[in-house]
Design a protein around this motif. Structure first.
Motif, mmCIF file in Angstrom:
data_model
loop_
_atom_site.group_PDB
_atom_site.id
_atom_site.type_symbol
_atom_site.label_atom_id
_atom_site.label_comp_id
_atom_site.label_asym_id
_atom_site.label_seq_id
_atom_site.Cartn_x
_atom_site.Cartn_y
_atom_site.Cartn_z
ATOM 1 N N GLY A 39 -0.631 4.330 0.351
ATOM 2 C CA GLY A 39 -1.367 5.347 1.107
ATOM 3 C C GLY A 39 -1.920 6.476 0.277
ATOM 4 O O GLY A 39 -2.110 7.584 0.779
ATOM 5 N N GLY A 57 -4.939 6.818 -0.925
ATOM 6 C CA GLY A 57 -6.299 7.146 -0.530
ATOM 7 C C GLY A 57 -7.348 7.021 -1.620
ATOM 8 O O GLY A 57 -8.504 7.357 -1.401
ATOM 9 N N CYS A 94 0.834 -1.207 0.000
ATOM 10 C CA CYS A 94 0.000 0.000 0.000
ATOM 11 C C CYS A 94 0.869 1.258 0.000
ATOM 12 O O CYS A 94 1.826 1.359 0.762
ATOM 13 C CB CYS A 94 -0.914 -0.004 1.226
ATOM 14 S SG CYS A 94 -2.016 1.422 1.307
ATOM 15 N N LEU A 118 -7.327 5.715 6.692
ATOM 16 C CA LEU A 118 -5.903 5.992 6.527
ATOM 17 C C LEU A 118 -5.242 6.063 7.903
ATOM 18 O O LEU A 118 -5.735 6.736 8.801
ATOM 19 C CB LEU A 118 -5.714 7.315 5.782
ATOM 20 C CG LEU A 118 -4.326 7.649 5.278
ATOM 21 C CD1 LEU A 118 -3.825 6.613 4.284
ATOM 22 C CD2 LEU A 118 -4.316 9.021 4.632
ATOM 23 N N MET A 128 -3.508 2.460 4.043
ATOM 24 C CA MET A 128 -4.918 2.178 4.279
ATOM 25 C C MET A 128 -5.001 0.895 5.095
ATOM 26 O O MET A 128 -4.236 -0.039 4.879
ATOM 27 C CB MET A 128 -5.662 1.971 2.958
ATOM 28 C CG MET A 128 -5.721 3.195 2.073
ATOM 29 S SD MET A 128 -6.332 4.698 2.837
ATOM 30 C CE MET A 128 -7.967 4.242 3.286
ATOM 31 N N LYS A 155 2.193 6.364 5.330
ATOM 32 C CA LYS A 155 0.748 6.294 5.500
ATOM 33 C C LYS A 155 0.237 5.100 4.697
ATOM 34 O O LYS A 155 0.703 4.857 3.579
ATOM 35 C CB LYS A 155 0.074 7.573 5.004
ATOM 36 C CG LYS A 155 0.416 8.787 5.822
ATOM 37 C CD LYS A 155 -0.255 10.018 5.256
ATOM 38 C CE LYS A 155 0.172 11.259 6.024
ATOM 39 N NZ LYS A 155 -0.422 12.478 5.447
#
Length: 98
Positions: free
Chosen positions: A26, A28, A24, A41, A65, A63
């Motif tokens: 991140g 979004g 991932c 998140l 998910m 960051k």
């Protein structure tokens, strides 16, 4: 469990069951297309722990998910279609029961 679309084509929901934190990025995108709060998140701290992004005292390394409410997923697959990292795993209800 199988359903039909409005015009009668067969359709089997594919439910989100996991997100690979290593893949991932991140971005979004999946979060933006999901209207059901299935994902959220989070940050990964220097120690490798998941932290809320509003925690200002932790240094965020990355960051990602994460699943927020897996049971709210309706299996539409919108999140998988927009994910550039291919980090999600989906399955049908029949596969989970087996």
């Amino acid at each position: 469990m199988s359903f039909q679309t409005r015009d009668g084509r067969d359709w089997t929901p594919q439910y989100l069951i996991s997100i690979d934190a290593k893949k991932c990025i991140g971005c979004g995108r999946c979060f933006k297309v999901c209207g059901r709060d299935v994902m959220t998140l989070k940050g990964i701290s220097e120690e490798g722990e998941l932290v809320n992004l509003d925690d200002d005292d932790d240094e965020i390394e990355k960051k990602i998910m994460v699943l927020n409410d897996q049971g709210a997923c309706i299996g539409c697959g919108a999140c998988a279609r927009v994910c550039p990292a291919n980090c999600q795993t989906h399955t049908s209800a029949a596969s989970e029961a087996a």
